[in-house]
Design a protein around this motif. Structure first.
Motif, PDB file in Angstrom:
ATOM      1  N   SER A   1      -6.823  -5.513  -6.386  1.00 51.68           N
ATOM      2  CA  SER A   1      -7.897  -5.036  -7.263  1.00 51.68           C
ATOM      3  C   SER A   1      -7.602  -3.617  -7.758  1.00 51.68           C
ATOM      4  O   SER A   1      -7.762  -3.315  -8.934  1.00 51.68           O
ATOM      5  CB  SER A   1      -9.232  -5.082  -6.511  1.00 51.68           C
ATOM      6  OG  SER A   1     -10.237  -4.496  -7.272  1.00 51.68           O
ATOM      7  N   HIS A   2      -7.146  -2.772  -6.864  1.00 43.98           N
ATOM      8  CA  HIS A   2      -6.811  -1.397  -7.228  1.00 43.98           C
ATOM      9  C   HIS A   2      -5.645  -1.368  -8.223  1.00 43.98           C
ATOM     10  O   HIS A   2      -5.682  -0.609  -9.204  1.00 43.98           O
ATOM     11  CB  HIS A   2      -6.448  -0.600  -5.973  1.00 43.98           C
ATOM     12  CG  HIS A   2      -5.854   0.751  -6.254  1.00 43.98           C
ATOM     13  ND1 HIS A   2      -6.622   1.803  -6.699  1.00 43.98           N
ATOM     14  CD2 HIS A   2      -4.582   1.188  -6.182  1.00 43.98           C
ATOM     15  CE1 HIS A   2      -5.837   2.842  -6.879  1.00 43.98           C
ATOM     16  NE2 HIS A   2      -4.597   2.499  -6.577  1.00 43.98           N
TER      17      HIS A   2
ATOM     18  N   ARG B   1      -7.792  -6.059  -1.608  1.00 41.81           N
ATOM     19  CA  ARG B   1      -8.265  -4.719  -1.988  1.00 41.81           C
ATOM     20  C   ARG B   1      -7.235  -4.021  -2.847  1.00 41.81           C
ATOM     21  O   ARG B   1      -7.551  -3.469  -3.900  1.00 41.81           O
ATOM     22  CB  ARG B   1      -8.564  -3.899  -0.734  1.00 41.81           C
ATOM     23  CG  ARG B   1      -8.970  -2.462  -1.036  1.00 41.81           C
ATOM     24  CD  ARG B   1      -8.858  -1.539   0.157  1.00 41.81           C
ATOM     25  NE  ARG B   1      -7.611  -1.583   0.875  1.00 41.81           N
ATOM     26  CZ  ARG B   1      -6.476  -0.976   0.516  1.00 41.81           C
ATOM     27  NH1 ARG B   1      -6.433  -0.289  -0.600  1.00 41.81           N
ATOM     28  NH2 ARG B   1      -5.380  -1.067   1.242  1.00 41.81           N
TER      29      ARG B   1
ATOM     30  N   ASP C   1       0.831  -1.208   0.000  1.00 36.02           N
ATOM     31  CA  ASP C   1       0.000   0.000   0.000  1.00 36.02           C
ATOM     32  C   ASP C   1       0.866   1.259   0.000  1.00 36.02           C
ATOM     33  O   ASP C   1       0.613   2.209  -0.748  1.00 36.02           O
ATOM     34  CB  ASP C   1      -0.912  -0.010   1.228  1.00 36.02           C
ATOM     35  CG  ASP C   1      -2.309   0.471   0.938  1.00 36.02           C
ATOM     36  OD1 ASP C   1      -2.550   1.033  -0.154  1.00 36.02           O
ATOM     37  OD2 ASP C   1      -3.179   0.297   1.801  1.00 36.02           O
TER      38      ASP C   1
ATOM     39  N   ILE D   1      -7.396  -9.399   3.373  1.00 34.73           N
ATOM     40  CA  ILE D   1      -8.328  -8.395   2.837  1.00 34.73           C
ATOM     41  C   ILE D   1      -7.605  -7.176   2.292  1.00 34.73           C
ATOM     42  O   ILE D   1      -7.921  -6.683   1.209  1.00 34.73           O
ATOM     43  CB  ILE D   1      -9.377  -8.008   3.897  1.00 34.73           C
ATOM     44  CG1 ILE D   1     -10.264  -9.217   4.192  1.00 34.73           C
ATOM     45  CG2 ILE D   1     -10.212  -6.814   3.457  1.00 34.73           C
ATOM     46  CD1 ILE D   1     -11.205  -9.042   5.357  1.00 34.73           C
TER      47      ILE D   1
END
Length: 181
Positions: free
Chosen positions: A175-176, A172, A142, A168
């Motif tokens: 997908s981004h 997430r 991230d 999770i």
């Protein structure tokens, strides 16, 4: 056990740091278990302020219990008390320097407050000694993604999902990253 930052807690947060202490009988060895149960009940109900007051009383009883500081940090974080949150995390890390949950909270806090290098440094330090910790791989991914390092972010995300396919945060981010490509 204090943090140097406790003196820097802004006025709008400082009243919450010790709120609840002295409002009821002090916690004792006989009442500590019932006090924890009261905290758990309030937390379950979403009564953050009342839960924080109980946690402050537990800290007044025993300032050396890491779990109380962990809970205090999370409550301050949920209530938007950023300086109080990081102070509680720092005290927790003084008590248990390599506590993975505390290090993750600290890295998340730093990341959310745009101290990406410091957050990334924590992730890399943890992963150096715990390379199978999926949550730190996901957080690292991230941070790298937010810094525009998509290739490195994809590798870190893939590593998180290899370790924990149902992570999770990594799902997430994956997908981004796929939609951004």
């Amino acid at each position: 056990m204090t943090s140097a930052k406790t003196e820097q807690i802004p006025e709008n947060e400082s009243k919450y740091w010790t709120m609840g202490i002295g409002d009821e009988e002090p916690v004792t060895q006989t009442t500590v278990s019932a006090t924890w149960q009261k905290y758990l009940s309030l937390h379950k109900q979403g009564s953050w302020l009342q839960a924080l007051m109980v946690v402050n009383r537990l800290i007044a009883y025993d300032r050396q219990q890491p779990e109380v500081w962990r809970v205090k940090a999370k409550l301050h974080g949920m209530m938007g008390h950023s300086v109080s949150c990081i102070c509680a995390i720092e005290i927790l890390l003084q008590l248990v320097p390599r506590d993975l949950d505390a290090l993750r909270m600290q890295a998340l806090f730093l990341y959310c407050h745009h101290s990406h290098e410091s957050a990334l440094s924590i992730c890399e330090s943890v992963l150096g000694s715990n390379p199978t910790h999926a949550d730190f791989w996901a957080l690292k991914a991230d941070i790298l993604s937010s810094r525009g390092k998509q290739t490195e972010a994809e590798k870190a995300c893939k590593r998180a999902l290899q370790i924990k396919p149902d992570c999770i945060a990594a799902l997430r981010l994956q997908s981004h990253l796929q939609t951004a490509a």
